[in-house]
Structures are given as C-alpha cells and as structure tokens.
Write a protein that holds these residues in place. Structure first.
Motif, PDB file in Angstrom:
ATOM      1  N   UNK A 241       0.913  -1.293   0.023  1.00 20.60           N
ATOM      2  CA  UNK A 241      -0.122  -0.074  -0.083  1.00 20.60           C
ATOM      3  C   UNK A 241       0.927   1.198   0.048  1.00 20.60           C
ATOM      4  N   UNK A 242       0.525   2.232  -0.829  1.00 16.74           N
ATOM      5  CA  UNK A 242       1.320   3.414  -0.966  1.00 16.74           C
ATOM      6  C   UNK A 242       0.438   4.564  -0.481  1.00 16.74           C
ATOM      7  N   UNK A 243       1.094   5.553   0.466  1.00 18.15           N
ATOM      8  CA  UNK A 243       0.239   6.656   0.817  1.00 18.15           C
ATOM      9  C   UNK A 243       0.810   7.817  -0.025  1.00 18.15           C
ATOM     10  N   UNK A 244      -0.170   8.245  -0.740  1.00 17.01           N
ATOM     11  CA  UNK A 244       0.473   9.210  -1.653  1.00 17.01           C
ATOM     12  C   UNK A 244       0.808  10.510  -1.157  1.00 17.01           C
ATOM     13  N   UNK A 245       0.102  11.088  -0.362  1.00 21.54           N
ATOM     14  CA  UNK A 245       0.436  12.269   0.650  1.00 21.54           C
ATOM     15  C   UNK A 245       1.572  12.284   1.115  1.00 21.54           C
ATOM     16  N   UNK A 246       1.997  11.287   2.061  1.00 22.61           N
ATOM     17  CA  UNK A 246       3.160  11.189   2.813  1.00 22.61           C
ATOM     18  C   UNK A 246       4.455  10.224   1.967  1.00 22.61           C
ATOM     19  N   UNK A 247       4.133   9.777   0.729  1.00 24.74           N
ATOM     20  CA  UNK A 247       5.086   9.280   0.310  1.00 24.74           C
ATOM     21  C   UNK A 247       5.516   7.726   0.640  1.00 24.74           C
ATOM     22  N   UNK A 252       1.528  -5.347   3.584  1.00 27.64           N
ATOM     23  CA  UNK A 252       0.525  -5.721   4.177  1.00 27.64           C
ATOM     24  C   UNK A 252       0.397  -7.503   4.062  1.00 27.64           C
ATOM     25  N   UNK A 253       0.869  -7.857   5.562  1.00 29.70           N
ATOM     26  CA  UNK A 253       1.183  -9.492   5.324  1.00 29.70           C
ATOM     27  C   UNK A 253      -0.371 -10.204   5.647  1.00 29.70           C
ATOM     28  N   UNK A 254      -0.541 -11.318   5.290  1.00 28.08           N
ATOM     29  CA  UNK A 254      -1.821 -11.998   5.607  1.00 28.08           C
ATOM     30  C   UNK A 254      -2.380 -11.933   6.677  1.00 28.08           C
ATOM     31  N   UNK A 255      -3.481 -12.021   6.870  1.00 27.27           N
ATOM     32  CA  UNK A 255      -3.966 -12.019   8.310  1.00 27.27           C
ATOM     33  C   UNK A 255      -4.040 -10.613   9.160  1.00 27.27           C
ATOM     34  N   UNK A 256      -3.424  -9.606   8.520  1.00 22.65           N
ATOM     35  CA  UNK A 256      -3.458  -8.147   9.201  1.00 22.65           C
ATOM     36  C   UNK A 256      -3.898  -7.113   8.124  1.00 22.65           C
ATOM     37  N   UNK A 257      -4.495  -6.398   8.658  1.00 22.66           N
ATOM     38  CA  UNK A 257      -5.388  -5.272   7.916  1.00 22.66           C
ATOM     39  C   UNK A 257      -4.586  -3.937   7.339  1.00 22.66           C
ATOM     40  N   UNK A 258      -4.777  -3.456   6.449  1.00 24.84           N
ATOM     41  CA  UNK A 258      -4.279  -2.096   6.220  1.00 24.84           C
ATOM     42  C   UNK A 258      -4.041  -1.204   7.424  1.00 24.84           C
ATOM     43  N   UNK A 259      -5.432  -1.053   7.939  1.00 28.69           N
ATOM     44  CA  UNK A 259      -5.660  -0.202   9.151  1.00 28.69           C
ATOM     45  C   UNK A 259      -4.504  -0.787  10.413  1.00 28.69           C
ATOM     46  N   UNK A 260      -4.272  -1.870  10.446  1.00 30.75           N
ATOM     47  CA  UNK A 260      -3.473  -2.080  11.541  1.00 30.75           C
ATOM     48  C   UNK A 260      -2.025  -1.819  11.183  1.00 30.75           C
ATOM     49  N   UNK A 261      -1.593  -2.183   9.940  1.00 28.78           N
ATOM     50  CA  UNK A 261      -0.270  -1.851   9.533  1.00 28.78           C
ATOM     51  C   UNK A 261      -0.125  -0.353   9.742  1.00 28.78           C
ATOM     52  N   UNK A 285      -9.342   5.521  -2.855  1.00 29.16           N
ATOM     53  CA  UNK A 285      -8.275   4.820  -3.540  1.00 29.16           C
ATOM     54  C   UNK A 285      -7.949   5.538  -4.898  1.00 29.16           C
ATOM     55  N   UNK A 286      -6.727   5.720  -5.154  1.00 28.44           N
ATOM     56  CA  UNK A 286      -6.203   6.618  -6.431  1.00 28.44           C
ATOM     57  C   UNK A 286      -5.846   5.509  -7.521  1.00 28.44           C
ATOM     58  N   UNK A 287      -5.423   4.570  -7.148  1.00 27.28           N
ATOM     59  CA  UNK A 287      -4.943   3.376  -8.206  1.00 27.28           C
ATOM     60  C   UNK A 287      -4.861   2.084  -7.480  1.00 27.28           C
ATOM     61  N   UNK A 288      -4.949   1.009  -8.308  1.00 30.51           N
ATOM     62  CA  UNK A 288      -4.857  -0.353  -7.770  1.00 30.51           C
ATOM     63  C   UNK A 288      -6.249  -0.972  -7.814  1.00 30.51           C
ATOM     64  N   UNK A 289      -6.194  -2.259  -7.746  1.00 28.64           N
ATOM     65  CA  UNK A 289      -7.326  -3.289  -7.760  1.00 28.64           C
ATOM     66  C   UNK A 289      -7.448  -3.854  -6.421  1.00 28.64           C
ATOM     67  N   UNK A 290      -9.034  -3.239  -6.062  1.00 29.06           N
ATOM     68  CA  UNK A 290      -9.119  -3.770  -4.520  1.00 29.06           C
ATOM     69  C   UNK A 290     -10.039  -5.053  -4.567  1.00 29.06           C
ATOM     70  N   UNK A 321      -1.816  -0.862  -3.806  1.00 31.35           N
ATOM     71  CA  UNK A 321      -2.957   0.118  -4.053  1.00 31.35           C
ATOM     72  C   UNK A 321      -2.184   1.247  -3.421  1.00 31.35           C
ATOM     73  N   UNK A 322      -2.804   2.279  -4.155  1.00 32.46           N
ATOM     74  CA  UNK A 322      -2.260   3.845  -3.744  1.00 32.46           C
ATOM     75  C   UNK A 322      -3.663   4.465  -3.090  1.00 32.46           C
ATOM     76  N   UNK A 323      -3.466   4.925  -1.851  1.00 32.42           N
ATOM     77  CA  UNK A 323      -4.601   5.508  -1.057  1.00 32.42           C
ATOM     78  C   UNK A 323      -4.377   7.131  -0.971  1.00 32.42           C
ATOM     79  N   UNK A 324      -5.298   7.746  -0.797  1.00 28.00           N
ATOM     80  CA  UNK A 324      -5.282   9.067  -0.672  1.00 28.00           C
ATOM     81  C   UNK A 324      -5.011   9.538   0.710  1.00 28.00           C
ATOM     82  N   UNK A 325      -3.899   9.156   1.298  1.00 26.20           N
ATOM     83  CA  UNK A 325      -3.377   9.309   2.666  1.00 26.20           C
ATOM     84  C   UNK A 325      -1.944   9.785   2.635  1.00 26.20           C
TER      85      UNK A 325
END
Length: 325
Positions: A241-247, A252-261, A285-290, A321-325
């Motif tokens: 996962x890429x955070x576009x605003x912060x670079x 994200x490993x199996x069994x762990x959510x994006x939010x947790x990481x 989401x700015x790019x990537x398949x969800x 996935x690139x996120x707007x964060x």
C-alpha cells in the motif's frame, strides 16, 4: 458515503433494562438534541464503549420532547470487547460519547413494506415500522428469534399489526418459513414492487437471498442491514500500500489489515467496527485493484474501485494500492 465525526456528543445513561437473553436496552439523555431533530427511520449511531472500542447501534426510538434516544445491545458470544463492555461496564448516570446519526438503510417513501427482523436486528426496523404505521401504509412484521428467552421488543411490537412470530434459526426452518411468507406476500399483493426490509444475522440474510434467487420474483426489492461480517483469512496474500500524500509504502501481510499496519507505523487512521460494516474507515483509492470484503459499499461503488474499507478490504497477491493518505 464516508462516515465523518465532526465531534462526539455527550449522552447520559438514564435507563438500563434487560429486554431479552443477552440483550440490554439503554436510554440516553442528550443535553444537546439538535443533531437528532430530523433523524431518519433506520438510522444508527456510533458509541465509544467504556473500554474505548467504537461500536454501532441502531436507534430503536427517539423522543425529541425528552431529548432521549434508545439503543439495544446484544452481548456477542464472540465479543471482541465492545458489546461486553456495554453490558458489564455501563452504569446509570454514566456519560458516554456518541456520534450524530448515520443512515444507510432508508425507507422507500410512501409505499409500505414487509419487515423481517431476527433477534436484535429488529432494533433497526422499529422506527421504520412506526413510520409506515403512522402514515397508514400497508405493512407486515415478521419477527424471528432463537428461543422464547431471546424475544425482545415485545413492548414496541404490540403497537403494530399484523406481526408474525417465528422461533428457531435452523437453516431448513428459516428457508421454509421465508419461502412460505414471501409466497403469501406475492399471492396477496397486486403491486409492481414489494419492498422487503431485513435486518439480522448474515447467515439468515444468505438464506433469504437464496430463496429470492431460486424463486426469481421480480416484484420483490430487498433492502438489508447486517451487524456482523465474518471474515476468512485463509487465502490472504501479501501486497503493498502506498500513501500518496506522505510518500510512504507499507507491506500488508496475510491476516493483518491495512488499518492495523498503518497504526503500527504511527499513521493516524480512524476505525470502529473492524468488520467493514460501519464506514468509519472509508478511504479513497487513487490506483490499484481492490478486493472488497466489506458490506458497507454498494455493488456499484465497489465496481468503481475508487474507495475501500481499510479495516477489511485488500489487494490481490503481489498487488499494490495507492491511497489518498
């Protein structure tokens, strides 16, 4: 559809009672009732539980003249702590923090409907039933419970007619009864569209959807809300996962959510249910398949691939996935 909290609101607990097996009713007094004056039937709020977890509860009843709202809380058998905290830690006189109301479960105006509730799921339907009842529109109520001790909302349902009661959650029983009641509804109605509102366990929703898929009744339009979204982590794979605003970029490993990481790496994110139900963690989401695993976004929104619930949804193996964060 993003759920934003402009501010949390204080709510004092003025009444607690046992409605049914593992279900408690809480009446809350709001010093400021402004945000609830135009509440829509079928709405819910988020509550900060005493242990700090945020949970969603349907508004059973709102009393503007008393500046009070009511919520019903089922103590989940596999609770992560939120519902247990509400049952064991909340006391009379305590002040809780709650959100303004949200609504993803709206009535179709001026047409009535068939209301099917199961267990505490009836809490989401009471205000909707009351609305069509007061408007003099045609409706039916079908209340499913596991056993006699788990039947709540008796006081509320006494005000409505007709109400049909069912006891048992065995899959065959549910399928037979849902088939029978909907067949009768189809036979008795001359309407081009029949709106069916359901709230209850996800397993029962699947049975209801199975019945509708087999019968192919074009008149029936299903509207639903669920409280749980069981997740299977068996086939999950690592992605980035890429955070576009912060670079920043994170694996994200199996069994762990994006939010947790993100939280582990001191990126501020807001979540509530951790099951893809409430919408608090809605992220652009700015790019990537969800791979969408929530029950909050509509099918159309999921197809657009421009937003996701970062508490549950993921990407494919080796994906990014690139996120707007």
């Amino acid at each position: 559809m993003q759920a934003n909290h402009l501010r949390w609101l204080p709510a004092r607990v003025v009444h607690i009672s046992h409605m049914a097996e593992r279900i408690k009713l809480f009446r809350l007094f709001l010093p400021s009732y402004t945000r609830f004056l135009n509440v829509i039937p079928g709405s819910y709020i988020e509550v900060k539980t005493p242990v700090g977890l945020i949970r969603q509860f349907s508004l059973v009843r709102c009393r503007a003249e008393a500046q009070e709202i009511e919520i019903a809380v089922l103590q989940e058998q596999d609770s992560l702590g939120g519902s247990t905290s509400m049952h064991e830690d909340v006391e009379l006189g305590m002040t809780l923090e709650i959100s303004a109301p949200f609504n993803n479960f709206k009535l179709v105006p001026d047409v009535g409907g068939i209301f099917i509730g199961a267990g505490v799921g009836m809490s989401a339907l009471i205000s909707m039933i009351d609305q069509v009842h007061r408007q003099g529109l045609p409706y039916e109520v079908h209340d499913f419970v596991r056993n006699p001790l788990s039947r709540g909302f008796v006081e509320y349902l006494e005000n409505f007619k007709p109400v049909f009661f069912y006891q048992g959650f065995e899959p065959k029983y549910l399928k037979d009864e849902l088939t029978n009641l909907l067949t009768k509804v189809i036979y008795d109605s001359s309407e081009d569209e029949i709106h069916v509102y359901f709230c209850g366990p996800l397993g029962m929703l699947h049975i209801l959807q199975e019945v509708l898929a087999e019968k192919q009744w074009p008149q029936i339009k299903l509207h639903c809300e669920v409280f749980t979204n069981p997740l299977d982590h068996a086939n999950e794979s690592e992605f980035t996962v890429g955070l576009v605003k912060s670079g920043q970029t994170f694996s994200i490993p199996p069994g762990v959510s994006i939010a947790d990481v993100l939280r582990e790496n001191e990126v501020k994110v807001e979540t509530s249910c951790e099951e893809g139900i409430g919408g608090t963690c809605y992220t652009k989401v700015l790019s990537g398949d969800v791979i969408h695993r929530d029950v909050y976004l509509t099918d159309e929104e999921k197809q657009r691939q421009d937003a996701m619930m970062i508490c549950v949804s993921r990407s494919c193996t080796g994906g990014h996935i690139d996120l707007d964060l």
